[in-house]
Motif scaffolding. Structure first.
Motif, PDB file in Angstrom:
ATOM      1  N   MET A  71      57.908  50.610  43.589  1.00 56.68           N
ATOM      2  CA  MET A  71      57.458  49.958  42.352  1.00 56.68           C
ATOM      3  C   MET A  71      55.990  49.620  42.514  1.00 56.68           C
ATOM      4  O   MET A  71      55.609  48.969  43.500  1.00 56.68           O
ATOM      5  N   GLU A  72      55.180  50.035  41.546  1.00 58.48           N
ATOM      6  CA  GLU A  72      53.771  49.600  41.552  1.00 58.48           C
ATOM      7  C   GLU A  72      53.736  48.210  40.935  1.00 58.48           C
ATOM      8  O   GLU A  72      54.088  48.039  39.760  1.00 58.48           O
ATOM      9  N   ALA A 107      55.107  41.593  39.772  1.00 59.88           N
ATOM     10  CA  ALA A 107      56.466  41.599  40.322  1.00 59.88           C
ATOM     11  C   ALA A 107      57.349  40.602  39.569  1.00 59.88           C
ATOM     12  O   ALA A 107      56.931  39.473  39.307  1.00 59.88           O
ATOM     13  N   GLY A 108      58.543  41.053  39.223  1.00 57.26           N
ATOM     14  CA  GLY A 108      59.519  40.177  38.578  1.00 57.26           C
ATOM     15  C   GLY A 108      59.461  40.161  37.064  1.00 57.26           C
ATOM     16  O   GLY A 108      60.368  39.629  36.415  1.00 57.26           O
ATOM     17  N   GLU A 109      58.435  40.767  36.481  1.00 61.16           N
ATOM     18  CA  GLU A 109      58.315  40.776  35.014  1.00 61.16           C
ATOM     19  C   GLU A 109      59.182  41.912  34.438  1.00 61.16           C
ATOM     20  O   GLU A 109      59.430  42.919  35.121  1.00 61.16           O
ATOM     21  N   ILE A 127      60.454  49.477  47.769  1.00 61.99           N
ATOM     22  CA  ILE A 127      59.121  49.162  48.303  1.00 61.99           C
ATOM     23  C   ILE A 127      58.223  48.735  47.144  1.00 61.99           C
ATOM     24  O   ILE A 127      57.986  49.519  46.208  1.00 61.99           O
ATOM     25  N   GLU A 128      57.733  47.507  47.191  1.00 63.29           N
ATOM     26  CA  GLU A 128      56.757  47.058  46.182  1.00 63.29           C
ATOM     27  C   GLU A 128      55.379  47.383  46.717  1.00 63.29           C
ATOM     28  O   GLU A 128      55.047  47.038  47.853  1.00 63.29           O
ATOM     29  N   GLY A 139      55.611  48.272  53.889  1.00 63.54           N
ATOM     30  CA  GLY A 139      56.384  48.525  55.097  1.00 63.54           C
ATOM     31  C   GLY A 139      57.027  49.903  55.110  1.00 63.54           C
ATOM     32  O   GLY A 139      57.904  50.172  55.950  1.00 63.54           O
ATOM     33  N   LEU A 140      56.616  50.806  54.221  1.00 61.76           N
ATOM     34  CA  LEU A 140      57.311  52.096  54.109  1.00 61.76           C
ATOM     35  C   LEU A 140      57.319  52.877  55.422  1.00 61.76           C
ATOM     36  O   LEU A 140      58.347  53.421  55.814  1.00 61.76           O
TER      37      LEU A 140
END
Ligand code: TIU
Length: 222
Positions: A71-72, A107-109, A127-128, A139-140
């Motif tokens: 997720m971007e 994030a979270g929207e 992965i954010e 952390g990918l």
């Protein structure tokens, strides 16, 4: 080793070392009022790959192979948003601004969420990422190392931005990469075609490309 039919030549798949990376299938890219639309893009073509991406994800789940979603997005305090990214261009809404789908790319929207049809299931890594590439500031790399993954199948949006950036990052880190041509989309058909061509040029300089059906046939041997 299983050979998957691909361009520019067959992909030598090691199924125990393979994962699917689904890039940024978030509402912000196909939905009117999202980030993609705020940049002035015609977003109407993006959603058509959703059933195809779903088919690919389900194939990996059935084969027992890992599915990783990206997720971007940025932190609400924007501490991971470089001014150079926020200030680029003349969008109708900037990252962090309040739009019809909530704060853009935060994030979270609601707009930042992965499309419900493609939502991760329990056990799948999400992965954010603050960048276009999924390795930068995430952390990918550690996740892939811990799972023993050396080969990556790519799907998602957009072909020439986050998908291609991540494929190039992965290729430089020693992963063998294959792009599912019919499970990726762009706002610009010419850019999608050019990206596919440049990835597999010069003897797979960045990676291979192929169709979902050929990947599914290959991983059915897992
Ligand atoms: N603008 C565009 O084509 N893409 C992005 O900004 N992000 C992703 O590709 N995910």
């Amino acid at each position: 080793m299983v050979e998957i039919k691909a361009q520019p030549f067959a992909f030598p798949a090691r199924l125990k070392e393979m994962a699917l990376i689904v890039i940024d299938m978030q509402r912000d890219f196909p939905d009117p009022g999202g980030f993609g639309a705020s940049l002035g893009n015609d977003v109407s073509g993006i959603a058509r790959i959703v059933p195809d991406v779903k088919r690919l994800i389900e194939g990996f789940r059935t084969a027992g192979l890992p599915v990783i979603h990206t997720m971007e997005c940025h932190r609400p305090d924007l501490s991971d948003l470089p001014p150079a990214k926020r200030d680029r261009g003349t969008p109708s809404l900037r990252i962090g601004d309040l739009g019809p789908l909530g704060r853009v790319l935060i994030a979270g929207e609601p707009g930042t969420a992965i499309l419900p049809e493609l939502a991760p299931i329990e056990g799948e890594v999400v992965i954010e990422k603050p960048g276009k590439g999924a390795f930068y500031a995430t952390g990918l790399g550690d996740v892939l190392k811990s799972k023993g993954i050396t080969q990556l199948v790519f799907a998602g949006v957009t072909t020439e931005v986050c998908v291609q950036t991540t494929m190039r990052e992965a290729n430089d880190r020693g992963f063998e990469c294959i792009l599912a041509e019919d499970a990726t989309e762009s706002y610009f058909p010419d850019f999608k075609a050019a990206t596919i061509a440049m990835i597999r040029a010069q003897g797979a300089i960045v990676g291979w490309t192929t169709k979902i059906d050929d990947i599914l046939e290959g991983i059915s041997h897992a």
